[in-house]
Scaffold this active site. Structure first.
Site, PDB file in Angstrom:
ATOM      1  N   GLU A  58     138.842 -49.234  96.766  1.00 49.04           N
ATOM      2  CA  GLU A  58     137.949 -49.972  97.659  1.00 49.04           C
ATOM      3  C   GLU A  58     138.644 -51.164  98.309  1.00 49.04           C
ATOM      4  O   GLU A  58     138.417 -51.470  99.478  1.00 49.04           O
ATOM      5  CB  GLU A  58     136.696 -50.433  96.902  1.00 49.04           C
ATOM      6  CG  GLU A  58     135.718 -49.309  96.565  1.00 49.04           C
ATOM      7  CD  GLU A  58     136.092 -48.540  95.304  1.00 49.04           C
ATOM      8  OE1 GLU A  58     137.104 -48.878  94.666  1.00 49.04           O
ATOM      9  OE2 GLU A  58     135.361 -47.587  94.959  1.00 49.04           O
ATOM     10  N   HIS A 125     125.152 -47.791  89.802  1.00 49.84           N
ATOM     11  CA  HIS A 125     124.932 -46.992  91.015  1.00 49.84           C
ATOM     12  C   HIS A 125     123.607 -47.392  91.666  1.00 49.84           C
ATOM     13  O   HIS A 125     122.964 -46.582  92.312  1.00 49.84           O
ATOM     14  CB  HIS A 125     124.899 -45.493  90.699  1.00 49.84           C
ATOM     15  CG  HIS A 125     126.216 -44.925  90.280  1.00 49.84           C
ATOM     16  ND1 HIS A 125     126.731 -45.094  89.033  1.00 49.84           N
ATOM     17  CD2 HIS A 125     127.129 -44.185  90.957  1.00 49.84           C
ATOM     18  CE1 HIS A 125     127.908 -44.489  88.940  1.00 49.84           C
ATOM     19  NE2 HIS A 125     128.168 -43.923  90.098  1.00 49.84           N
TER      20      HIS A 125
END
Lengths: 321, 351
Positions: A58, A125
């Site tokens: 990321e 999540h």
């Protein structure tokens, strides 16, 4: 013929790719696979070489986007889940957000964050990140609540010369539908009156708009007319629309799916309290998720986040004052 | 294809022309003189914040700047005064940033080594180590997407930065994309005060190259000839399309982390070992040995460097400081999206 929130996001990206050769998409599994949520389905096929898989990195994904933006391109990067953008946090808040201020070179990147809690997704999540990114100068933070806004605001995000954190809510992906894609939209930074009312204002954004609207439905038979303000972008925050609504209703409830400490709901209340204290007939209140990580089991999950029922309950307390 | 080329000492100096060598030496000297001036200004209390010198790293740094050409990308780190000058950064940009002049590229908004001109390929570092590598990757990725070939991007880092996740992510990313990245690693034995023994456990940081599937080049960072050759070769390899190149130079930081740091933690044995040689003196001695410079030349070059630096400092000291009342307090280029706070706040709406 109807279009979902997710299809709108895909369609906006397809249009951005088609209309602007500077646009490309980079992220984990976004290529041939079409993304973990299929937000880039078929785009790699339709736009060869412009929709590219990235390693699970990321930080480097966001860093690459900044470099490409310096070179005049308009990257859209997808963080597979908003939660994982913490790994890219440094590049987003220190590299992208400071570039223009430091060098006068704009940094037009769009960071797509699939965010928000869904049942069974657990602590890593499920997060909503708008509060954290809105805290940093140099970023625009969008939180679309409707199919129309998901489409038009994503196109705006790509067009804006500054880094945009685009918080798309996973709970809305498949269920939220519109008849067609919009042909016009409110300007960026302008809030929307999602429902008009006279007794109280609920200020909210993203998926919580729908909980607030359901709460307003629930309160209607009790005689209450609730006004719902959908912020659309949390940064910039449309204080004018919020104040105008509170001026009409005299009561304020702010609802956010993020955690209670600080955040968008706290910011809205701070602004109303400092700039429009006289407009209030009752103390302003806020309702957020509980101050724990987002739980996995549906029973816990449903109780962790604000729902139409808990929003209505909070509203009743304010209305009785 | 993984290749590891280890070069030590003046191996192929004949390939380095006299003119190149003299030019490199003079840039190193200018960087040293400029750094020394910043150190003096710091001690005189004339500089806000820290001062970070490249003393002992000029040979490696200048080799990077000279190996790049116009249109290339360069992300220097904190000890790259020489490389910046070689790449074309003006002395004024450096002095203006250190002194906070409103006429500098950073306009007093950022200082010291945090300067650059992104549209000229000189990227301004943020403080987080390893973070610039992926940005260089992005510029190269964009060039490729735009159909521009032949561009190289160089990023400089130290031994400490190799411990970051950003380093790993970005070097791996460059390798996956086969980008023309030259990652120049100055292993100066300490990251601030932390010795290599507490920083990494592999034998040499050059070992990392194989793990990422990139070419590795080792070099004696105190030897200008070796640096020019090795870095030049690495840049040429990247430019020719052979993917990322990792250059690992052995040298010693001949100063503190910043001028606030007396660096008494540096092992005295290292200082007297070959790695502790002063690259500027080594380069100067080489010029003498080759009879490429006389004592008169050397003295003249030094006084010219001093004069250029003094002129720049004198100029900048007369320049206006940033004015907080004239400052446009927005971090956005989209002015219409700037939030209003403080006295500009719109206040309650009329109803």
């Amino acid at each position: 013929m109807s279009v979902t929130y997710l299809e709108a996001i895909r369609a906006a990206q397809a249009r951005a790719l088609a209309e602007d050769p500077r646009v490309f998409i980079y992220g984990q599994d976004v290529g041939a696979f079409g993304g973990a949520f299929k937000a880039t389905k078929n785009l790699a096929n339709e736009f060869p070489g412009r929709v590219l898989d990235a390693p699970i990195s990321e930080d480097a994904i966001a860093g690459l986007a900044v470099g490409a933006a310096i070179e005049g391109l308009r990257p859209i990067i997808e963080m597979q889940f908003a939660d994982f953008s913490t790994v890219a946090f440094n590049q987003i808040v220190n590299q992208a957000a400071t570039l223009y201020w430091r060098t006068q070179v704009p940094c037009p990147i769009t960071v797509r964050l699939p965010c928000g809690a869904t049942s069974g997704s657990g602590p890593f999540h499920s997060q909503t990140m708008e509060t954290i990114y809105a805290h940093y100068p140099g970023l625009i933070v969008m939180t679309p609540a409707t199919v129309e806004d998901a489409y038009s605001m994503l196109l705006e995000a790509v067009a804006i010369d500054d880094p945009v954190v685009f918080c798309e809510h996973k709970l809305l992906y498949y269920h939220l539908k519109a008849d067609a894609l919009p042909t016009e939209a409110l300007p960026v930074g302008k809030a929307r009156l999602a429902r008009e009312g006279r007794d109280m204002t609920i200020v909210t954004y993203s998926a919580m708009v729908h909980e607030a609207l359901a709460a307003a439905d629930e309160l209607k038979p009790e005689g209450w007319e609730i006004e719902v303000v959908d912020l659309r972008t949390v940064k910039p925050l449309d204080t004018d629309t919020v104040m105008a609504s509170v001026a009409r209703t005299g009561r304020l409830l702010c609802v956010g799916e993020s955690w209670p400490w600080g955040g968008v709901s706290a910011e809205v209340i701070a602004r109303v309290a400092t700039e429009g204290f006289d407009l209030l007939d009752a103390p302003p209140q806020r309702l957020n998720a509980k101050d724990t990580p987002v739980p996995y089991h549906p029973n816990l999950w449903a109780a962790h986040r604000p729902t139409a029922r808990s929003v209505a309950a909070a509203a009743r307390k304010i209305l009785r004052q | 294809m993984v290749q590891t080329v280890l070069e030590t000492g003046p191996v192929a100096e004949e390939s380095t022309s006299r003119a190149t060598h003299i030019n490199a030496y003079r840039l190193m000297l200018l960087a040293r003189v400029l750094d020394d001036k910043f150190a003096s200004l710091y001690r005189a209390g004339k500089i806000h914040g820290g001062v970070f010198l490249g003393r002992g790293q000029e040979a490696l740094s200048v080799a990077v700047g000279l190996s790049l050409r116009e249109g290339d990308i360069f992300a220097p780190l904190i000890r790259d005064q020489a490389g910046r000058l070689a790449f074309g950064e003006s002395i004024l940009d450096a002095v203006r940033t250190y002194l906070g002049s409103s006429l500098g590229p950073m306009r007093g908004r950022d200082g010291n080594v945090h300067r650059g001109r992104p549209l000229q390929g000189l990227l301004p570092m943020i403080s987080h180590l390893g973070a610039m590598i992926a940005v260089v990757n992005g510029t190269l990725f964009a060039r490729r997407m735009k159909g521009i070939s032949g561009t190289v991007g160089a990023a400089c880092i130290g031994d400490g930065a190799t411990s970051t996740g950003a380093f790993h992510e970005a070097l791996n990313q460059a390798a996956v994309e086969k980008l023309p990245l030259v990652l120049v690693l100055a292993d100066n034995q300490y990251a601030y005060s932390t010795p290599n023994s507490r920083q990494f456990a592999c034998q040499s940081l050059l070992d990392r190259a194989a793990g990422y599937g990139v070419a590795g080049h080792g070099v004696d960072g105190t030897d200008l000839c070796a640096c020019l050759n090795t870095v030049g070769q690495a840049v040429a390899q990247a430019r020719a399309g052979h993917g990322p190149q990792l250059v690992v130079a052995q040298l010693l930081r001949l100063c503190g982390h910043g001028e606030h740091d007396v660096a008494d933690y540096v092992d005295t044995k290292l200082k007297s070992s070959p790695v502790g040689r002063d690259c500027l003196k080594v380069a100067e001695e080489f010029l003498r040995q080759q009879s490429w410079a006389s004592e008169t030349d050397l003295a003249a070059w030094r006084s010219e460097a001093i004069q250029r630096v003094e002129e720049a400092v004198a100029t900048v000291q007369r320049e206006p400081a940033p004015d907080p009342f004239a400052e446009e307090w927005t971090a956005l280029s989209s002015r219409q999206l700037t939030e209003l706070h403080d006295e500009e706040s719109p206040g309650p709406v009329d109803i």
